[in-house]
Design a protein around this motif. Structure first.
Motif, PDB file in Angstrom:
ATOM      1  N   GLU A 144       0.803  -1.236   0.000  1.00  0.00           N
ATOM      2  CA  GLU A 144       0.000   0.000   0.000  1.00  0.00           C
ATOM      3  C   GLU A 144       0.833   1.282   0.000  1.00  0.00           C
ATOM      4  O   GLU A 144       0.342   2.349   0.335  1.00  0.00           O
ATOM      5  CB  GLU A 144      -0.986   0.015   1.178  1.00  0.00           C
ATOM      6  CG  GLU A 144      -1.965  -1.149   1.182  1.00  0.00           C
ATOM      7  CD  GLU A 144      -2.774  -1.267  -0.091  1.00  0.00           C
ATOM      8  OE1 GLU A 144      -3.294  -0.248  -0.574  1.00  0.00           O
ATOM      9  OE2 GLU A 144      -2.897  -2.374  -0.619  1.00  0.00           O
ATOM     10  N   LYS A 145       2.097   1.204  -0.360  1.00  0.00           N
ATOM     11  CA  LYS A 145       2.947   2.390  -0.460  1.00  0.00           C
ATOM     12  C   LYS A 145       2.658   3.091  -1.783  1.00  0.00           C
ATOM     13  O   LYS A 145       2.203   2.465  -2.742  1.00  0.00           O
ATOM     14  CB  LYS A 145       4.427   1.987  -0.428  1.00  0.00           C
ATOM     15  CG  LYS A 145       4.892   1.494   0.901  1.00  0.00           C
ATOM     16  CD  LYS A 145       5.716   2.553   1.544  1.00  0.00           C
ATOM     17  CE  LYS A 145       6.365   2.007   2.797  1.00  0.00           C
ATOM     18  NZ  LYS A 145       7.125   2.982   3.473  1.00  0.00           N
ATOM     19  N   PRO A 146       2.944   4.404  -1.858  1.00  0.00           N
ATOM     20  CA  PRO A 146       2.789   5.084  -3.148  1.00  0.00           C
ATOM     21  C   PRO A 146       3.819   4.569  -4.158  1.00  0.00           C
ATOM     22  O   PRO A 146       4.784   3.905  -3.779  1.00  0.00           O
ATOM     23  CB  PRO A 146       3.040   6.558  -2.811  1.00  0.00           C
ATOM     24  CG  PRO A 146       3.603   6.606  -1.448  1.00  0.00           C
ATOM     25  CD  PRO A 146       3.344   5.286  -0.787  1.00  0.00           C
ATOM     26  N   VAL A 147       3.585   4.888  -5.416  1.00  0.00           N
ATOM     27  CA  VAL A 147       4.494   4.466  -6.487  1.00  0.00           C
ATOM     28  C   VAL A 147       5.226   5.710  -6.986  1.00  0.00           C
ATOM     29  O   VAL A 147       4.603   6.640  -7.494  1.00  0.00           O
ATOM     30  CB  VAL A 147       3.724   3.811  -7.656  1.00  0.00           C
ATOM     31  CG1 VAL A 147       4.701   3.322  -8.721  1.00  0.00           C
ATOM     32  CG2 VAL A 147       2.845   2.682  -7.169  1.00  0.00           C
TER      33      VAL A 147
ATOM     34  N   ASP B 248       5.385  11.152  -8.404  1.00  0.00           N
ATOM     35  CA  ASP B 248       4.415  10.264  -7.760  1.00  0.00           C
ATOM     36  C   ASP B 248       3.479   9.771  -8.852  1.00  0.00           C
ATOM     37  O   ASP B 248       2.572  10.481  -9.285  1.00  0.00           O
ATOM     38  CB  ASP B 248       3.631  11.006  -6.683  1.00  0.00           C
ATOM     39  CG  ASP B 248       2.613  10.122  -5.970  1.00  0.00           C
ATOM     40  OD1 ASP B 248       2.470   8.935  -6.349  1.00  0.00           O
ATOM     41  OD2 ASP B 248       1.945  10.619  -5.049  1.00  0.00           O
ATOM     42  N   VAL B 249       3.696   8.556  -9.304  1.00  0.00           N
ATOM     43  CA  VAL B 249       2.890   7.979 -10.384  1.00  0.00           C
ATOM     44  C   VAL B 249       1.810   7.054  -9.822  1.00  0.00           C
ATOM     45  O   VAL B 249       1.278   6.215 -10.543  1.00  0.00           O
ATOM     46  CB  VAL B 249       3.771   7.248 -11.427  1.00  0.00           C
ATOM     47  CG1 VAL B 249       4.675   8.229 -12.152  1.00  0.00           C
ATOM     48  CG2 VAL B 249       4.594   6.143 -10.790  1.00  0.00           C
ATOM     49  N   SER B 250       1.476   7.241  -8.544  1.00  0.00           N
ATOM     50  CA  SER B 250       0.450   6.406  -7.902  1.00  0.00           C
ATOM     51  C   SER B 250      -0.883   6.419  -8.640  1.00  0.00           C
ATOM     52  O   SER B 250      -1.557   5.384  -8.699  1.00  0.00           O
ATOM     53  CB  SER B 250       0.246   6.831  -6.452  1.00  0.00           C
ATOM     54  OG  SER B 250       1.433   6.652  -5.712  1.00  0.00           O
ATOM     55  N   PRO B 251      -1.323   7.570  -9.224  1.00  0.00           N
ATOM     56  CA  PRO B 251      -2.579   7.517  -9.986  1.00  0.00           C
ATOM     57  C   PRO B 251      -2.514   6.530 -11.161  1.00  0.00           C
ATOM     58  O   PRO B 251      -3.534   6.036 -11.603  1.00  0.00           O
ATOM     59  CB  PRO B 251      -2.769   8.950 -10.481  1.00  0.00           C
ATOM     60  CG  PRO B 251      -2.023   9.798  -9.489  1.00  0.00           C
ATOM     61  CD  PRO B 251      -0.841   8.950  -9.088  1.00  0.00           C
ATOM     62  N   GLY B 252      -1.322   6.240 -11.651  1.00  0.00           N
ATOM     63  CA  GLY B 252      -1.142   5.261 -12.725  1.00  0.00           C
ATOM     64  C   GLY B 252      -0.657   3.920 -12.189  1.00  0.00           C
ATOM     65  O   GLY B 252       0.094   3.217 -12.857  1.00  0.00           O
TER      66      GLY B 252
ATOM     67  N   TYR C 123       2.353   1.388 -13.421  1.00  0.00           N
ATOM     68  CA  TYR C 123       3.664   1.464 -12.782  1.00  0.00           C
ATOM     69  C   TYR C 123       3.779   0.629 -11.510  1.00  0.00           C
ATOM     70  O   TYR C 123       4.876   0.384 -11.045  1.00  0.00           O
ATOM     71  CB  TYR C 123       3.994   2.931 -12.452  1.00  0.00           C
ATOM     72  CG  TYR C 123       3.944   3.793 -13.676  1.00  0.00           C
ATOM     73  CD1 TYR C 123       4.969   3.741 -14.612  1.00  0.00           C
ATOM     74  CD2 TYR C 123       2.861   4.622 -13.929  1.00  0.00           C
ATOM     75  CE1 TYR C 123       4.917   4.510 -15.767  1.00  0.00           C
ATOM     76  CE2 TYR C 123       2.806   5.392 -15.069  1.00  0.00           C
ATOM     77  CZ  TYR C 123       3.830   5.337 -15.987  1.00  0.00           C
ATOM     78  OH  TYR C 123       3.772   6.093 -17.117  1.00  0.00           O
ATOM     79  N   GLY C 124       2.667   0.217 -10.949  1.00  0.00           N
ATOM     80  CA  GLY C 124       2.685  -0.558  -9.702  1.00  0.00           C
ATOM     81  C   GLY C 124       2.881  -2.034  -9.955  1.00  0.00           C
ATOM     82  O   GLY C 124       3.090  -2.480 -11.096  1.00  0.00           O
TER      83      GLY C 124
ATOM     84  N   LYS D 198       1.320  15.217 -16.053  1.00  0.00           N
ATOM     85  CA  LYS D 198       0.337  14.301 -15.485  1.00  0.00           C
ATOM     86  C   LYS D 198       0.524  14.003 -13.996  1.00  0.00           C
ATOM     87  O   LYS D 198      -0.445  13.758 -13.296  1.00  0.00           O
ATOM     88  CB  LYS D 198       0.395  12.990 -16.280  1.00  0.00           C
ATOM     89  CG  LYS D 198      -0.757  12.076 -16.081  1.00  0.00           C
ATOM     90  CD  LYS D 198      -0.708  10.943 -17.082  1.00  0.00           C
ATOM     91  CE  LYS D 198      -1.897  10.047 -16.926  1.00  0.00           C
ATOM     92  NZ  LYS D 198      -1.931   8.959 -17.858  1.00  0.00           N
ATOM     93  N   TYR D 199       1.765  14.030 -13.516  1.00  0.00           N
ATOM     94  CA  TYR D 199       2.046  13.582 -12.153  1.00  0.00           C
ATOM     95  C   TYR D 199       2.744  14.664 -11.334  1.00  0.00           C
ATOM     96  O   TYR D 199       3.430  15.523 -11.872  1.00  0.00           O
ATOM     97  CB  TYR D 199       2.913  12.317 -12.170  1.00  0.00           C
ATOM     98  CG  TYR D 199       2.267  11.171 -12.900  1.00  0.00           C
ATOM     99  CD1 TYR D 199       1.100  10.585 -12.419  1.00  0.00           C
ATOM    100  CD2 TYR D 199       2.800  10.666 -14.075  1.00  0.00           C
ATOM    101  CE1 TYR D 199       0.495   9.531 -13.085  1.00  0.00           C
ATOM    102  CE2 TYR D 199       2.208   9.608 -14.741  1.00  0.00           C
ATOM    103  CZ  TYR D 199       1.059   9.051 -14.240  1.00  0.00           C
ATOM    104  OH  TYR D 199       0.460   8.017 -14.898  1.00  0.00           O
TER     105      TYR D 199
END
Length: 168
Positions: free
Chosen positions: A69-72, A82-86, A90-91, A150-151
């Protein structure tokens, strides 16, 4: 005018309870209820946690790979995004998951998602990308522009041992 039996006609009495009046009163009651009924309070969505711009080394960036559950996060030319929305891309399990928590500059420049594009020694100096040709630099710049649009930029990437580098 007189009726056939010779008496005067009686006036018809209108009843308050006529069907049209009942319909009108019902419509009026519904409108009043709709106007004054208790409103459900608007709920404000929970804000995402604040992101503080920070300095990363390759070792401290590695933990931000989307697991547990860490950010990406990934780095491109020293900037950490921070590419967490993608996360789907990327995850973990995504086509670009090799870049999660890493410096993705060389792989993006070469349009390659192979593990060979990643620096294995996280204590080594950062890749200076001096051996890239014009096409590869153009690829890298295109990716960097897309990420910037985007990020969110959450930090910068520095080599281990630099004075501003955090302790890993």
């Amino acid at each position: 005018m007189s009726s056939p039996d010779g008496t005067a006609p009686q006036a018809e009495v209108m009843s308050i309870a006529s069907p049209i009046n009942l319909i009108l009163v019902s419509v009026f009651a519904i409108i009043v209820y709709m106007q004054f009924r208790p409103k459900v309070p608007a709920t404000i969505p929970k804000a995402p946690p604040a992101v503080v711009f920070r300095t990363f080394t390759p070792k401290t960036l590695l933990e931000f790979n989307g697991k547990n559950e860490k950010p990406v996060y990934l780095a491109v030319r020293g900037r950490v995004f921070d590419v967490s929305p993608g996360r789907n891309f990327y995850g973990p399990g995504g086509p670009y998951e090799n870049f999660a928590g890493r410096d993705a500059s060389r792989g993006l420049a070469f349009q390659s998602f192979d593990r060979e594009m990643l620096t294995e020694d996280l204590s080594a100096p950062l890749d200076d990308l001096k051996d890239l040709d014009a096409d590869q630099l153009e690829n890298l710049q295109g990716w960097e522009e897309r990420f910037s649009e985007k990020y969110l930029i959450v930090g910068k990437l520095v080599a281990e041992g630099i004075a501003e580098a955090p302790k890993s």
